[in-house]
Design an enzyme around this catalytic site. Structure first.
Site, short mmCIF file in Angstrom:
data_model
loop_
_atom_site.label_atom_id
_atom_site.label_comp_id
_atom_site.label_asym_id
_atom_site.label_seq_id
_atom_site.Cartn_x
_atom_site.Cartn_y
_atom_site.Cartn_z
N ASP A 20 43.34 39.54 38.37
CA ASP A 20 42.60 39.12 39.57
C ASP A 20 42.20 37.65 39.46
O ASP A 20 42.23 37.06 38.37
CB ASP A 20 41.35 40.00 39.77
CG ASP A 20 40.39 39.91 38.58
OD1 ASP A 20 40.87 39.93 37.43
OD2 ASP A 20 39.17 39.80 38.80
N GLU A 54 38.22 41.44 36.51
CA GLU A 54 37.46 40.66 35.52
C GLU A 54 36.47 39.73 36.20
O GLU A 54 35.36 39.54 35.73
CB GLU A 54 38.44 39.85 34.64
CG GLU A 54 37.76 39.18 33.45
CD GLU A 54 37.16 37.81 33.75
OE1 GLU A 54 36.36 37.33 32.95
OE2 GLU A 54 37.49 37.22 34.81
C1 LIG Z 1 32.18 21.06 22.84
C2 LIG Z 1 33.44 21.18 23.51
C3 LIG Z 1 33.41 20.88 24.98
C4 LIG Z 1 34.58 21.46 25.59
C5 LIG Z 1 34.50 21.56 27.07
C6 LIG Z 1 34.75 22.93 27.53
C7 LIG Z 1 35.72 23.00 28.64
C8 LIG Z 1 35.76 24.37 29.23
C9 LIG Z 1 36.95 25.10 28.83
C10 LIG Z 1 37.21 26.34 29.18
C11 LIG Z 1 36.35 27.08 30.13
C12 LIG Z 1 36.14 28.47 29.67
C13 LIG Z 1 36.33 29.45 30.75
C14 LIG Z 1 36.28 30.79 30.11
C15 LIG Z 1 36.95 31.85 30.88
C16 LIG Z 1 36.04 32.36 31.92
C17 LIG Z 1 36.67 33.46 32.68
C18 LIG Z 1 35.81 33.75 33.88
O1 LIG Z 1 35.85 33.00 34.82
N1 LIG Z 1 35.01 34.80 33.82
C19 LIG Z 1 34.04 35.12 34.84
C20 LIG Z 1 33.65 36.54 34.67
C21 LIG Z 1 32.39 36.94 35.33
N2 LIG Z 1 32.40 37.16 36.62
O2 LIG Z 1 31.41 37.10 34.67
C22 LIG Z 1 32.84 34.21 34.66
O3 LIG Z 1 32.21 33.89 35.68
O4 LIG Z 1 32.51 33.80 33.55
ZN LIG Z 2 39.45 34.51 33.64
ZN LIG Z 3 37.55 33.09 36.12
#
Ligand SMILES: CCCCCCCC/C=C\CCCCCCCC(=O)N[C@@H](CC(N)=O)C(=O)O
Ligand SMILES: [Zn+2]
Ligand SMILES: [Zn+2]
Length: 479
Positions: free
Chosen positions: A101, A166
């Site tokens: 999704d 998710e």
């Molecule tokens: C110290 C180092 C700095 C680095 C910068 C970080 C850059 C960010 C990189 C990745 C982002 C991480 C994203 C993680 C996946 C999230 C998946 C998601 O969107 N999950 C939803 C699920 C939910 N509804 O709870 C969310 O909102 O978190």
């Molecule tokens: Zn995700």
């Molecule tokens: Zn996401």
């Protein structure tokens, strides 16, 4: 005699022609019926520029869907569980997770290519979900397809879980897949889910790229705030109404960020592992966070992606009120989404929100919430961590691998009863300006990186066949 032969040839040719036509017709019917088998469609929609074609997953991954080594189940109506048998029943299986999704996307927000077109521009495939999280769905299945095609038989069995909800907490998809596995008494060696990525030029002052593996993830709280006042004619307004009361509460929240906690969670380990890749004086500061926390936090908090590692973040994401320009709004409500730093609990966060708002007219309700997740192992004996790390270093020797904390949430938290070792990492390269594309506009994935993702899973699956890790002779900084 000649005439007779001529008729015999014509009759023969007609018969051959008709038979060929019949074979072609049967082939056409078989192909079409397989193409439009939407029942088990994985949500893998390949849009042509104008006419949308939906291709069933069993056409794209014929070996995955026909191999006797792979069992495929649909769980919770739309999620998918694949069980891949291993030849050695002594080896504890592992699990790869991804989700099919996506969050919504709207072309009018400024996309360079329509968000559901999968259009390729300058070597990048544009589309919602390309880096969250279709790249892993397709990467895992493509890797397994290639392995099966080459006659590979895994020694260690594994599972693939593809959730369908998710982005709305995984309560139907991941929760039910985990139930199926639990009811079968399954225990897992490790889980690899979406999460952090290879940061290239993202961490200021760091020499070279860093692959950050999420060994934990932040907690989350969604809080509903609301205020109610008298309904009435806008020509006779009271001094304050529901909108003003709620807006003031939100302003107080935004003006009072949660405390700085940088260095009190797994991010301390991140910077210790990366320290040797910084120049002096940053190298010295990163190795002595106990002393330089206050200074570093103040620098990091200026950037939203770095601030996420410093504290519990507060984001007001929805605000609703009012029905007509000349009617006083009787009710206003807002939703605040917080990502909880591991050095704080959900309860502490709720108490702080209440004391910051400090207005009894504002009602506070917890819609959903949980504390940060336990820390998975990442030492030299940690099977999952070391396998992921080896796979990464074999492919990208220039990368420094470090444990970290995932700032977003993932489906993997629903699998906590099955294993203690959960890792959140996508083999996706993120360069400056790219983290903003996640849930944002112009989400995209380079064709080259997609190929690397397939190769990553292709190698990881084979690496996981090892029975035990070889003894390590490396020092901490070479990890
Ligand atoms: C110290 C180092 C700095 C680095 C910068 C970080 C850059 C960010 C990189 C990745 C982002 C991480 C994203 C993680 C996946 C999230 C998946 C998601 O969107 N999950 C939803 C699920 C939910 N509804 O709870 C969310 O909102 O978190
Ligand atoms: Zn995700
Ligand atoms: Zn996401």
């Amino acid at each position: 005699m000649l005439v007779h032969n001529k008729w015999r040839i014509i009759r023969l040719l007609t018969l051959v022609g008709l038979s060929l036509l019949l074979v072609l017709l049967i082939l056409f019917i078989v192909v079409m019926s397989r193409t439009f088998t939407l029942k088990e469609n994985l949500g893998l929609q390949f849009a042509q520029w104008e006419n949308t074609t939906i291709i069933s997953a069993d056409i794209i991954f014929p070996n995955v869907f026909s191999s006797s080594l792979v069992k495929h189940e649909v769980v919770g109506n739309y999620s998918h569980l694949f069980t891949v048998l291993g030849t050695d029943p002594e080896l504890v299986p592992y699990m790869l997770l991804a989700h099919i999704d996506v969050v919504p996307a709207n072309e009018v927000d400024g996309w360079e290519a329509p968000p559901f077109s999968a259009k390729e521009l300058n070597g990048f495939i544009y589309g919602r979900g390309t880096i969250d999280n279709k790249q892993c769905v397709m990467g895992i299945l493509q890797a397994v397809e290639y392995l099966l095609e080459r006659g590979y038989v895994p020694r260690r069995g594994f599972y693939i879980g593809l959730g369908h909800d998710e982005e709305v907490y995984g309560y139907n998809g991941a929760v039910n897949i985990a139930k199926v596995l639990k009811s079968g008494g399954v225990k897992l060696q490790y889980i690899l889910d979406e999460g952090l990525a290879v940061m290239d030029g993202i961490i200021t002052g760091l020499n070279g790229p860093a692959a950050l593996i999420g060994v934990s993830e932040k907690g989350q709280a969604t809080v509903k705030l609301s205020a109610s006042t008298r309904l009435g004619h806008s020509s006779m307004p009271p001094k304050e109404n529901s909108i003003g009361i709620l807006a003031a509460a939100i302003t107080r929240l935004e003006e009072s960020p949660m405390p700085r906690l940088f260095g009190y969670g797994p991010e301390q380990s991140t910077f210790e592992h990366l320290a040797h890749k910084f120049q002096f004086p940053l190298r010295f500061m990163m190795s002595n966070l106990w002393l330089f926390n206050p200074l570093l936090s103040r620098v990091m908090e200026r950037r939203p992606d770095m601030n996420a590692f410093v504290r519990t973040t507060t984001a007001v994401t929805m605000f609703n009120s009012g029905v007509k320009v000349n009617v006083l709004p009787s009710h206003a409500e807002a939703f605040v989404n917080l990502r909880i730093h591991p050095a704080q609990t959900l309860q502490e966060v709720l108490d702080l929100i209440k004391s910051t708002i400090s207005d009894n007219r504002v009602k506070l309700e917890l819609v959903d919430g949980f504390d940060s997740l336990p820390i998975s192992s990442y030492d030299e004996q940690s099977f999952g961590y070391q396998i992921i790390k080896k796979t990464l270093l074999d492919m990208f020797p220039q990368v420094t691998v470090a444990p970290s904390i995932c700032i977003g949430n993932t489906d993997s938290r629903h699998y906590m009863d099955l294993t203690q070792d959960i890792y959140r990492f996508n083999p996706t390269w993120l360069r400056p300006g790219e983290p903003e594309r996640i849930h944002g506009i112009n989400e995209r994935m380079s064709v080259q990186n997609y190929e690397e993702i397939v190769l990553f899973y292709f190698q990881l699956i084979q690496e996981s066949d090892i029975r035990i890790l070889p003894p390590s002779h490396t020092g901490q900084h070479e990890l």
